[in-house]
Design a protein around this motif. Structure first.
Motif, short mmCIF file in Angstrom:
data_model
loop_
_atom_site.label_atom_id
_atom_site.label_comp_id
_atom_site.label_asym_id
_atom_site.label_seq_id
_atom_site.Cartn_x
_atom_site.Cartn_y
_atom_site.Cartn_z
N ASP A 50 0.83 -1.21 0.00
CA ASP A 50 0.00 0.00 0.00
C ASP A 50 0.86 1.26 0.00
O ASP A 50 0.53 2.25 -0.66
N GLU A 51 1.95 1.22 0.74
CA GLU A 51 2.85 2.38 0.77
C GLU A 51 3.48 2.61 -0.61
O GLU A 51 3.64 3.76 -1.05
N LEU A 52 3.84 1.52 -1.28
CA LEU A 52 4.40 1.63 -2.62
C LEU A 52 3.37 2.20 -3.60
O LEU A 52 3.68 3.08 -4.41
N LEU B 22 6.87 -7.61 -0.76
CA LEU B 22 5.67 -6.82 -0.48
C LEU B 22 4.38 -7.53 -0.88
O LEU B 22 3.37 -7.40 -0.19
N ALA B 23 4.39 -8.25 -2.00
CA ALA B 23 3.17 -8.90 -2.47
C ALA B 23 3.49 -9.88 -3.58
O ALA B 23 4.55 -9.81 -4.22
N SER C 11 -0.47 -14.17 -7.02
CA SER C 11 -1.33 -15.35 -7.00
C SER C 11 -2.74 -14.97 -6.54
O SER C 11 -2.95 -13.91 -5.94
N GLN C 12 -3.69 -15.85 -6.80
CA GLN C 12 -5.06 -15.62 -6.35
C GLN C 12 -5.15 -15.78 -4.84
O GLN C 12 -5.79 -14.98 -4.15
N ASP C 13 -4.51 -16.81 -4.33
CA ASP C 13 -4.51 -17.10 -2.90
C ASP C 13 -3.09 -17.06 -2.36
O ASP C 13 -2.13 -17.18 -3.12
N ARG C 14 -2.96 -16.93 -1.08
CA ARG C 14 -1.63 -16.94 -0.45
C ARG C 14 -0.88 -18.21 -0.80
O ARG C 14 -1.46 -19.30 -0.89
N LEU D 41 -1.83 -9.49 -4.17
CA LEU D 41 -2.36 -8.19 -4.58
C LEU D 41 -3.88 -8.16 -4.42
O LEU D 41 -4.45 -7.12 -4.05
N VAL D 42 -4.52 -9.29 -4.66
CA VAL D 42 -5.98 -9.38 -4.55
C VAL D 42 -6.42 -9.06 -3.13
O VAL D 42 -7.33 -8.23 -2.91
N GLU D 43 -5.81 -9.68 -2.15
CA GLU D 43 -6.22 -9.43 -0.76
C GLU D 43 -5.85 -8.03 -0.30
O GLU D 43 -6.42 -7.52 0.67
N SER D 44 -4.90 -7.41 -1.02
CA SER D 44 -4.51 -6.03 -0.70
C SER D 44 -5.41 -5.02 -1.38
O SER D 44 -5.23 -3.80 -1.21
#
Length: 314
Positions: free
Chosen positions: A131-133, A215-216, A219-222, A231-234
């Motif tokens: 998020d900071e990026l 940072l991320a 993938s769809q899931d962890r 990125l999806v969960e973010s």
């Protein structure tokens, strides 16, 4: 007596083991990147598993693999001992560079692996989260520099899609393309860029060593064993998987193509290859023959659409 002699001769012929083929694998990138790692892992496993007694690797970097591809098409025609590795990155580079040669000019054999993208910063960076990026990217897209592979490749597409998902014009991103993973790694570790993007397997050793912050991932899931959000969960709707393939020379006979495919199938089925996949964090996405050729055509069309959407192909 004659029948016995003939039977003995036939049995003797059948008992002679097939001579393993020699191969040269062209990695169309500088040492250290994903294609180079793929080619050298193939080399190691094919030797260890007895698939081939002699496997050489040749590096020909440039223009997202299209320099090596052009050389391969020109020099390897009709030679079943010549292989080339490539993948999603090459598909994008062919489109972006307007390459006069494409994957239609070689003999696709199989998709071998899949790997999700990872976004990192050096641990010296003040940026702690994705998020900071992204906040910095929103504030001034040009001030955030990204190190990755060739223009139009998976890394570039990942940054473009992230920008688009964050509401930033993807044509404004400051993406710096490197021809080899080693060069990009040095730029990231030396804080010459804001962030880096590449296949997760390329960054994991540095993350584990504490020199990079993950940072991320795309993938769809962890991903099991990987301490990073998707990125999806973010909150950024981006899922992207790079894939790598092996192709043979153009102009092979059906028999020659079948022999190469048989050796690659042995590679995929071997314990050594499965262990290498686990070690490097590569997913086994093996798809061969006509099914792979059909999927390759679909991926090429989809990549063309994405590159046009983010402004890399007009």
């Amino acid at each position: 007596m004659m029948r016995f002699i003939l039977a003995s001769l036939v049995a003797g012929v059948l008992s002679v083991p097939a001579v393993a083929a020699d191969y040269t694998i062209l990695a169309p990138a500088a040492p250290g990147g994903g294609w180079d790692q793929t080619a050298r892992t193939m080399q190691e496993v094919m030797r260890a598993e007895g698939i081939s007694d002699s496997v050489q690797v040749q590096n020909v970097p440039g223009a997202g693999g299209t320099v090596g591809l052009a050389q391969f098409v020109a020099s390897a025609a009709g030679d079943p001992s010549q292989l080339i590795v490539g993948g999603y990155v090459m598909v994008g580079a062919i489109l972006t560079n307007g390459s006069p040669v494409s994957l239609d000019d070689v003999t696709p054999i199989a998709r071998l692996t899949g790997e999700y993208e990872a976004i990192v910063v050096p641990t010296s960076s003040p940026i702690q989260t994705i998020d900071e990026l992204v906040e910095q990217l929103k504030a001034d897209p040009g001030a955030v520099s990204w190190a990755g592979g060739s223009a139009g490749g998976t890394d570039h597409i990942a940054v473009g899609l992230l920008a688009k998902a964050a509401g930033v014009d993807p044509t404004k991103i400051n993406y710096i393309a490197f021809s080899g993973g080693g060069e990009a790694m040095a730029a990231i570790l030396g804080s010459q860029v804001t962030a880096g993007v590449s296949g997760l397997g390329e960054f994991l050793p540095q993350v584990q060593a504490g020199t990079m912050r993950l940072l991320a991932v795309t993938s769809q899931d962890r991903i099991e064993g990987v301490d990073a959000p998707t990125l999806v969960e973010s909150g950024y709707d981006v899922v992207l998987q790079n894939w790598r393939m092996v192709a043979a020379a153009p102009g092979l006979s059906d028999e020659q193509k079948a022999a190469v495919l048989a050796d690659i199938e042995k590679l995929n089925a071997s314990q050594g290859w499965q262990e290498a996949l686990a070690t490097k964090g590569w997913a086994n996405t093996y798809l061969a023959g006509a099914e792979f050729e059909e999927q390759l055509a679909k991926d090429t069309a989809a990549t063309d659409a994405i590159l046009r959407e983010i402004g890399l192909v007009k």
